[in-house]
Design a protein around this motif. Structure first.
Motif, PDB file in Angstrom:
ATOM      1  N   ALA A   1     -12.256  26.597  17.667  1.00 25.29           N
ATOM      2  CA  ALA A   1     -11.603  26.292  18.948  1.00 25.29           C
ATOM      3  C   ALA A   1     -10.356  25.447  18.731  1.00 25.29           C
ATOM      4  CB  ALA A   1     -12.584  25.573  19.870  1.00 25.29           C
ATOM      5  N   ALA A   2     -10.424  24.474  17.848  1.00 24.15           N
ATOM      6  CA  ALA A   2      -9.274  23.603  17.583  1.00 24.15           C
ATOM      7  C   ALA A   2      -8.117  24.394  17.004  1.00 24.15           C
ATOM      8  CB  ALA A   2      -9.684  22.478  16.636  1.00 24.15           C
ATOM      9  N   ILE A   3      -8.434  25.291  16.081  1.00 19.82           N
ATOM     10  CA  ILE A   3      -7.378  26.108  15.476  1.00 19.82           C
ATOM     11  C   ILE A   3      -6.793  27.064  16.514  1.00 19.82           C
ATOM     12  CG2 ILE A   3      -6.923  27.880  13.745  1.00 19.82           C
ATOM     13  CD1 ILE A   3      -9.131  26.544  12.036  1.00 19.82           C
TER      14      ILE A   3
ATOM     15  N   THR B   1     -15.581  14.814  17.524  1.00 22.59           N
ATOM     16  CA  THR B   1     -15.348  13.414  17.881  1.00 22.59           C
ATOM     17  C   THR B   1     -14.492  12.715  16.828  1.00 22.59           C
ATOM     18  OG1 THR B   1     -17.460  13.338  19.068  1.00 22.59           O
ATOM     19  CG2 THR B   1     -16.496  11.228  18.444  1.00 22.59           C
ATOM     20  N   ALA B   2     -14.606  13.144  15.569  1.00 17.33           N
ATOM     21  CA  ALA B   2     -13.814  12.532  14.503  1.00 17.33           C
ATOM     22  C   ALA B   2     -12.311  12.743  14.710  1.00 17.33           C
ATOM     23  CB  ALA B   2     -14.232  13.093  13.153  1.00 17.33           C
ATOM     24  N   LEU B   3     -11.955  13.704  15.586  1.00 20.75           N
ATOM     25  CA  LEU B   3     -10.532  13.972  15.839  1.00 20.75           C
ATOM     26  C   LEU B   3      -9.933  13.034  16.884  1.00 20.75           C
ATOM     27  CD1 LEU B   3     -10.688  17.885  16.009  1.00 20.75           C
ATOM     28  CD2 LEU B   3      -9.850  16.495  14.102  1.00 20.75           C
TER      29      LEU B   3
ATOM     30  N   THR C   1      -4.536  22.393  12.046  1.00 18.80           N
ATOM     31  CA  THR C   1      -4.772  23.480  11.090  1.00 18.80           C
ATOM     32  C   THR C   1      -6.196  23.373  10.538  1.00 18.80           C
ATOM     33  OG1 THR C   1      -4.070  22.211   9.152  1.00 18.80           O
ATOM     34  CG2 THR C   1      -2.349  23.380  10.412  1.00 18.80           C
ATOM     35  N   GLY C   2      -6.652  24.471   9.917  1.00 25.19           N
ATOM     36  CA  GLY C   2      -7.972  24.460   9.307  1.00 25.19           C
ATOM     37  C   GLY C   2      -8.099  23.430   8.220  1.00 25.19           C
ATOM     38  N   GLU C   3      -7.031  23.282   7.412  1.00 26.67           N
ATOM     39  CA  GLU C   3      -7.082  22.303   6.327  1.00 26.67           C
ATOM     40  C   GLU C   3      -7.173  20.877   6.869  1.00 26.67           C
ATOM     41  OE1 GLU C   3      -4.966  24.749   6.659  1.00 26.67           O
ATOM     42  OE2 GLU C   3      -5.519  26.086   4.989  1.00 26.67           O
ATOM     43  N   GLU C   4      -6.380  20.607   7.901  1.00 29.03           N
ATOM     44  CA  GLU C   4      -6.430  19.261   8.508  1.00 29.03           C
ATOM     45  C   GLU C   4      -7.805  18.991   9.130  1.00 29.03           C
ATOM     46  OE1 GLU C   4      -1.862  18.455   9.963  1.00 29.03           O
ATOM     47  OE2 GLU C   4      -3.090  19.872  11.115  1.00 29.03           O
TER      48      GLU C   4
END
Length: 469
Positions: free
Chosen positions: A441-443, A413-415, A449-452
């Motif tokens: 799933a997002a990656i 949700t923070a995205l 990216t994982g860092e983001e």
């Protein structure tokens, strides 16, 4: 005295009556005990003792106003004080199911005090002289104003001395847990389903605030509860009471008990309606609702230990199942919930009883006060046990909580501000269907990216933002 049967014979306006020789009550009480053979419910001792306070204050007021001979007043006051101190708890045999004005219990108090006063003056029980139960103990009073006065006084004393201290203890214990668990992150739940992060401390802060609000509601009833009907006598007009009796009485009660009480400016309202007592019960009803919420949340969060939510660790009460060895149940929370159910049911009875005022007199006083005092007592005792045997030793399973947070779908949700609602929904659907984390799933979807992801989706920061609001 009939030694063979260990009874004494008293005579009053209605003729002779036999009474157990070792009892202080008189003819009216003895007759009433034979008339009202209904149930087993009796008034709690706190009400009986409050009658002692009421009769003591009345005798002192009558003495001040010159309507009671000082010699008789001394004897009445001494006996009334003994009643207030609990000496005559066993001398009130009547059930609560009696005349709706509570007349029989008032007469019971008058007779016990008169007999004890006469005994102190060297006379045997049952003489009705020199102290008469009606002419002296009940002077300037009627059951119609005395019983509601005792109802108000007993309720106020029980709230002050029994209930509020226990509620304050529970509020403070919950607030202490809120501080202790302030940095422990968990996943909130709405509709029983996973939601976004929060802290365990925030949940306990909500509990503490519920109890604090409950205390405020109860305390807010005091201005009406502390108005007394005494001085209204039969219908509210004050017939047979000297001028100023109501003021003198309230001053004596305040001096004796520490309660700040005042005469009801309308004795008609104080005797014909009991809205103030219904209001107190209403505040207790809300408190019961709060306690159900709190107790149920705690027992559900502690469910398990292995196959439930298991986020809270409920202290061991030493009890177990009759068939499953070593099984531990949330017994104390369940007991408190049952207490709350009883209080809610009592409020329905109190509401009906409060609505039973007919013209200048409410005629459901005994059942109203019985239920109200039971509610206060149950809430005080239930709260004390809940505080001392459950809340103070509650702990959290930090490993379970950390695993839940790491696996929570709706951290994504923070995205929303970055990717938009629809793309985040795509992430959560993929994670759900494939049994992966939303990060994976997002990656995999190439949306971030994982860092983001790690920079934006920080459970601790998300809970902190909630806390900041």
């Amino acid at each position: 005295m009939d030694a063979q049967h260990n009874v004494r014979t008293e005579s009053d306006a209605f003729g002779p009556v036999e009474i157990p020789a070792d009892r202080y009550w008189g003819g009216q009480t003895q007759r009433a005990s034979a008339v009202f053979e209904i149930g087993e419910e009796r008034f709690p001792t706190c009400l009986i003792r409050t009658f002692g306070l009421q009769k003591l204050a009345a005798a002192r007021a009558n003495r001040r106003l010159g309507t009671l001979d000082p010699h008789l007043a001394d004897a009445v006051e001494a006996a009334a004080r003994e009643m207030w101190e609990g000496r005559f708890d066993d001398h009130f045999p009547l059930r609560i199911w009696q005349t709706g004005s509570g007349t029989q219990t008032n007469m019971n108090a008058n007779e016990v005090i008169a007999n004890r006063a006469n005994e102190g003056l060297g006379q045997p029980r049952g003489t009705r002289h020199p102290v008469h139960p009606n002419d002296h103990v009940n002077r300037s009073q009627s059951s119609n104003d005395t019983f509601p006065t005792v109802m108000h006084l007993c309720t106020a004393l029980e709230v002050r001395d029994r209930l509020l201290p226990e509620l304050g203890g529970l509020r403070d214990a919950l607030a202490a847990k809120a501080t202790e668990f302030d940095a422990v992150v968990k996943i909130g739940r709405t509709h029983l389903m996973d939601a976004v992060p929060m802290t365990v401390g925030q949940a306990f802060d909500a509990f503490a605030r519920q109890i604090g609000a409950g205390i405020d509601r109860i305390e807010a009833t005091a201005p009406r509860l502390h108005l007394l009907a005494q001085g209204g006598t039969a219908v509210g007009s004050g017939l047979n009471a000297p001028a100023g009796f109501d003021v003198a009485f309230c001053e004596e009660v305040t001096a004796l008990s520490g309660l700040s009480v005042a005469p009801n400016p309308s004795k008609f309202e104080g005797m014909g309606a009991h809205d103030a007592l219904v209001e107190v019960s209403g505040a207790l009803n809300v408190l019961a609702v709060s306690l159900i919420k709190i107790a149920n949340d705690i027992r559900l969060l502690g469910s398990g230990p292995r196959c439930g939510l298991g986020e809270l660790v409920v202290p061991n009460d030493g009890l177990s199942s009759s068939i499953m060895p070593g099984k531990r149940n949330p017994t104390i929370a369940e007991a408190l919930v049952q207490v709350a159910f009883q209080v809610i049911g009592n409020h329905a009875t109190i509401t009906a009883a409060g609505a039973s005022g007919a013209f200048e007199l409410n005629v459901a006083k005994p059942v109203l006060i019985y239920n109200l005092l039971q509610s206060i007592r149950l809430l005080a005792d239930g709260t004390r046990v809940f505080t001392t045997k459950l809340v103070r030793d509650l702990d959290v399973d930090r490993d379970r909580l950390a695993a839940n947070v790491a696996n929570a779908l709706l951290l994504a949700t923070a995205l929303n501000p970055v990717l938009g609602y629809d793309r985040v929904a795509e992430i959560t659907r993929k994670a759900m269907s494939e049994g992966t984390t939303p990060r994976s799933a997002a990656i995999a979807l190439g949306l971030i990216t994982g860092e983001e992801y790690d920079r934006i989706v920080d459970p601790v920061a998300m809970a902190a933002r909630i806390n900041a609001h």
